[in-house]
Each structure stands twice: as structure tokens, then as C-alpha cells.
Design a protein around this motif. Structure first.
Motif, PDB file in Angstrom:
ATOM      1  N   ASP A   1      -2.713  -0.209   3.616  1.00 56.16           N
ATOM      2  CA  ASP A   1      -1.867   0.584   2.735  1.00 56.16           C
ATOM      3  C   ASP A   1      -2.261   0.352   1.273  1.00 56.16           C
ATOM      4  OD1 ASP A   1       0.083   1.951   1.405  1.00 56.16           O
ATOM      5  OD2 ASP A   1       1.774   0.856   2.269  1.00 56.16           O
ATOM      6  N   PRO A   2      -2.702   1.401   0.552  1.00 61.09           N
ATOM      7  CA  PRO A   2      -3.083   1.243  -0.858  1.00 61.09           C
ATOM      8  C   PRO A   2      -1.948   0.715  -1.730  1.00 61.09           C
ATOM      9  CG  PRO A   2      -3.827   3.352  -0.012  1.00 61.09           C
ATOM     10  CD  PRO A   2      -2.917   2.775   1.025  1.00 61.09           C
ATOM     11  N   ALA A   3      -0.710   1.042  -1.371  1.00 56.30           N
ATOM     12  CA  ALA A   3       0.438   0.577  -2.151  1.00 56.30           C
ATOM     13  C   ALA A   3       0.556  -0.938  -2.117  1.00 56.30           C
ATOM     14  CB  ALA A   3       1.728   1.210  -1.626  1.00 56.30           C
ATOM     15  N   ILE A   4      -0.022  -1.552  -1.107  1.00 53.16           N
ATOM     16  CA  ILE A   4      -0.026  -3.008  -0.996  1.00 53.16           C
ATOM     17  C   ILE A   4      -1.329  -3.598  -1.525  1.00 53.16           C
ATOM     18  CG2 ILE A   4      -0.078  -4.933   0.658  1.00 53.16           C
ATOM     19  CD1 ILE A   4       1.868  -3.304   2.382  1.00 53.16           C
ATOM     20  N   LEU A   5      -2.447  -3.021  -1.129  1.00 51.50           N
ATOM     21  CA  LEU A   5      -3.740  -3.576  -1.510  1.00 51.50           C
ATOM     22  C   LEU A   5      -4.066  -3.382  -2.993  1.00 51.50           C
ATOM     23  CD1 LEU A   5      -5.909  -2.509   1.563  1.00 51.50           C
ATOM     24  CD2 LEU A   5      -4.955  -4.769   1.085  1.00 51.50           C
ATOM     25  N   ASP A   6      -3.746  -2.210  -3.534  1.00 46.43           N
ATOM     26  CA  ASP A   6      -4.107  -1.927  -4.930  1.00 46.43           C
ATOM     27  C   ASP A   6      -3.549  -2.967  -5.913  1.00 46.43           C
ATOM     28  OD1 ASP A   6      -5.510   0.222  -4.045  1.00 46.43           O
ATOM     29  OD2 ASP A   6      -4.171   1.758  -4.855  1.00 46.43           O
ATOM     30  N   PRO A   7      -2.256  -3.334  -5.830  1.00 42.13           N
ATOM     31  CA  PRO A   7      -1.734  -4.338  -6.775  1.00 42.13           C
ATOM     32  C   PRO A   7      -2.444  -5.683  -6.676  1.00 42.13           C
ATOM     33  CG  PRO A   7       0.074  -3.178  -5.713  1.00 42.13           C
ATOM     34  CD  PRO A   7      -1.178  -2.785  -4.980  1.00 42.13           C
ATOM     35  N   ILE A   8      -2.860  -6.067  -5.470  1.00 37.72           N
ATOM     36  CA  ILE A   8      -3.553  -7.345  -5.301  1.00 37.72           C
ATOM     37  C   ILE A   8      -4.872  -7.354  -6.053  1.00 37.72           C
ATOM     38  CG2 ILE A   8      -4.618  -8.909  -3.629  1.00 37.72           C
ATOM     39  CD1 ILE A   8      -2.636  -7.815  -1.544  1.00 37.72           C
ATOM     40  N   PHE A   9      -5.649  -6.290  -5.877  1.00 40.04           N
ATOM     41  CA  PHE A   9      -6.964  -6.251  -6.504  1.00 40.04           C
ATOM     42  C   PHE A   9      -6.880  -5.911  -7.995  1.00 40.04           C
ATOM     43  CE2 PHE A   9      -7.928  -5.895  -2.002  1.00 40.04           C
ATOM     44  CZ  PHE A   9      -8.970  -6.801  -1.890  1.00 40.04           C
ATOM     45  N   GLU A  10      -5.830  -5.209  -8.385  1.00 41.87           N
ATOM     46  CA  GLU A  10      -5.610  -4.977  -9.818  1.00 41.87           C
ATOM     47  C   GLU A  10      -5.281  -6.298 -10.509  1.00 41.87           C
ATOM     48  OE1 GLU A  10      -2.593  -2.032 -10.086  1.00 41.87           O
ATOM     49  OE2 GLU A  10      -3.862  -0.425  -9.296  1.00 41.87           O
ATOM     50  N   LEU A  11      -4.442  -7.110  -9.863  1.00 44.24           N
ATOM     51  CA  LEU A  11      -4.097  -8.425 -10.413  1.00 44.24           C
ATOM     52  C   LEU A  11      -5.334  -9.302 -10.507  1.00 44.24           C
ATOM     53  CD1 LEU A  11      -1.931 -10.496 -11.269  1.00 44.24           C
ATOM     54  CD2 LEU A  11      -1.677 -11.092  -8.860  1.00 44.24           C
TER      55      LEU A  11
END
Length: 287
Positions: free
Chosen positions: A162-172
Motif C-alpha cells: 500500500d503506497p499510503a503506508i510505504l511512501d511515508p517510510i521512504f519519504e522519512l
């Protein structure tokens, strides 16, 4: 992480979370709002008689002065301007009211952390917020001192896409920057040999997929297995110098909450490092 809410009751536990937020704000531009939840005392009878009204007002005025004074000290010592908010509700309602009104991106809360079982009830307030809000919760152990993270561990027991979960991790990870390790957990007692084999075969393909989706990130994957999730995870964290742990919370039925307690919430009581709990809209009992 543009708008961050940091609840505080002026305790050492909460103060450390505030310090973590301030140090993070020096690296990542963010607006910080400090929240104090003030629960009014009294009863219908005493309120009618006016016994508690004046006492509550005096306390409320004093708390607001403390919050303004804290903001002034922060501006003087750190060069950062923070907002303050006092809500006359119990902490859970105060957090919900604040997040609904101002749409915060993150809630940062202190917890007593591992090795402090005698004060576990303090951690319960923070753990209780996990899964109750659609806003991510960043749990900061009281003994943890801020340092710029170099390794972020995303721990899960299935292959999240799910991008809604993965995106924040890699953005951080990209903000610091930090490498990301994804750990897939297999339960030695409850999972079948087929599950272990499936995880083993799927993991390389999952890593390849993540690297294609996030080509600018340093990504690795690992399979963890053991009888106790918290102990296995903490051992890996200690051995590999992990700086931030990321997990996902899922919406669950009352039945599932009883028989399958949240791994993320359990970990919030034991973690020695900051734990970022990301909410999911999917219905899963795993975490």
C-alpha cells in the motif's frame, strides 16, 4: 510531518518527546503544537454549588501560563516557535479533538519504554492512542536521546504494498537520509512450514519490487523468525543498531482484539527506540 502534535503533561516522559520533536524540527521543517489535556474535576452537585468552578479555573489559568512559559523557553533556547493548546478533556478526547480540528500529520508521544514495568501505566496512555486515530503516532521512549537516524526498520508479517503506508517510510528515510530495512516476521509456533517457505521465496522478489518503486533509497530485506515477536524484534534492533522502528496498525473487530492483541501496541510498551505506528485502512488482525 509538516504539522506535529506533541501532548505534554510536563513529566520527564513527555518532556523527552518534546525534545525529540524540537531536535527533529532542526533537521526537518515542521510546525509543532504542544497539547495539554486538562480534565475538569467535580460532579453535577459540586458544579451546581460552584465549589469546583473557581478551583478548576485557577488550575486552567496556571496551566496556560506554564504552556506559554514553555513555548518562550523553547524559542529562546532552540530558536523555534511552537504553538500551544490546552483542551479541557481527558487525553484521548483531547487528541481526537485536536487532530480533527487541525488535521495534524503526526502525533508524537512519550512512553516509559522497556525496563520500566513499575510505571507501565504511564506507557498505557500512549499505547492506547495507537489504532484509535487515523493520524500516525510516533512513540518516543523516555530514555531515548535524539540522534539523526541512519537505519529505519519496517517490521511486518506480510508483504505490504500500500503506497499510503510505504511512501511515508521512504519519504522519512530520504529526509535524513537513512537506509531502510524491511523485516518479515515468521512465528515459529503459530505459522506453518509452508508460511516460512513462502516468505523465504517471496522476499527477494519483494525487495526487487521495492527497489524499483523507490530507486533513490537504500533498501534491504530480512526474514525474522522466533517464538516471541517483541523479543525477536528487539534482539534484531540491538544487534543491528536500528534507530527508528516502523509498524502498521490495522482496524480489527472486538473478537480479533481479544484473541489477537496488536503487535504494534505491544511493541510500544517494550521498545527502546522510537516507534512510528502507521494506520492502515485495511482490515487485518496481524498487527
Amino acid at each position: 510531518m509538516k504539522k506535529v502534535l506533541v501532548p505534554t503533561d510536563f513529566s520527564a516522559c513527555a518532556t523527552n518527546a518534546v525534545e525529540f520533536a524540537l531536535q527533529s524540527a532542526k533537521k526537518i521543517p515542521m510546525d509543532i503544537t504542544l497539547l495539554h489535556a486538562f480534565e475538569l474535576t467535580g460532579s453535577v452537585y459540586t458544579d451546581y454549588m460552584g465549589v469546583n468552578k473557581e478551583f478548576n479555573q485557577l488550575q486552567l489559568d496556571e496551566i496556560r501560563k506554564q504552556m506559554h512559559a514553555l513555548a518562550a523557553v523553547i524559542e529562546k533556547d532552540h530558536g523555534l516557535v511552537v504553538k500551544t493548546k490546552v483542551i479541557t478533556e481527558a487525553l484521548p478526547k483531547a487528541i481526537l479533538q485536536a487532530t480533527e480540528a487541525e488535521k495534524f500529520d503526526l502525533i508524537m508521544m512519550g512512553t516509559v519504554g522497556a525496563g520500566q514495568s513499575r510505571n507501565r501505566f504511564l506507557s498505557t496512555k500512549t499505547g492506547a492512542e495507537i489504532g484509535k486515530t487515523d493520524t500516525p503516532v510516533f512513540v518516543i521512549p523516555m530514555d531515548y536521546k535524539w540522534q539523526e537516524p541512519s537505519t529505519i526498520l519496517f517490521a511486518t508479517n506480510h508483504f505490504e504494498e500500500d503506497p499510503a503506508i510505504l511512501d511515508p517510510i521512504f519519504e522519512l528515510a530520504g529526509l535524513f537520509p537513512a537506509k531502510v530495512q524491511v523485516a518479515i516476521f515468521t512465528d515459529e509456533e503459530n505459522d506453518t512450514p509452508y508460511t516460512f517457505l513462502d516468505h523465504t521465496l517471496t522476499l527477494p522478489h519483494y525487495e526487487e519490487k521495492l527497489k524499483k518503486r523507490y530507486p533513490e533509497s537504500s533498501i534491504s530485506t530480512i526474514q525474522l523468525y522466533g517464538k516471541d515477536f517483541s523479543e525477536t524484534l528487539q534482539r534484531h534492533i540491538d544487534e543491528h543498531d536500528v534507530d527508528i522502528l516502523v509498524m502498521v496498525t490495522y482496524h480489527k473487530s472486538l473478537w480479533d482484539r481479544f484473541f489477537h492483541p496488536s503487535m504494534t501496541k505491544q511493541m510500544s510498551y517494550h521498545t527502546k527506540i522510537p516507534l512510528l505506528a502507521l494506520p492502515s485502512q485495511q482490515a487485518e488482525w496481524r498487527q
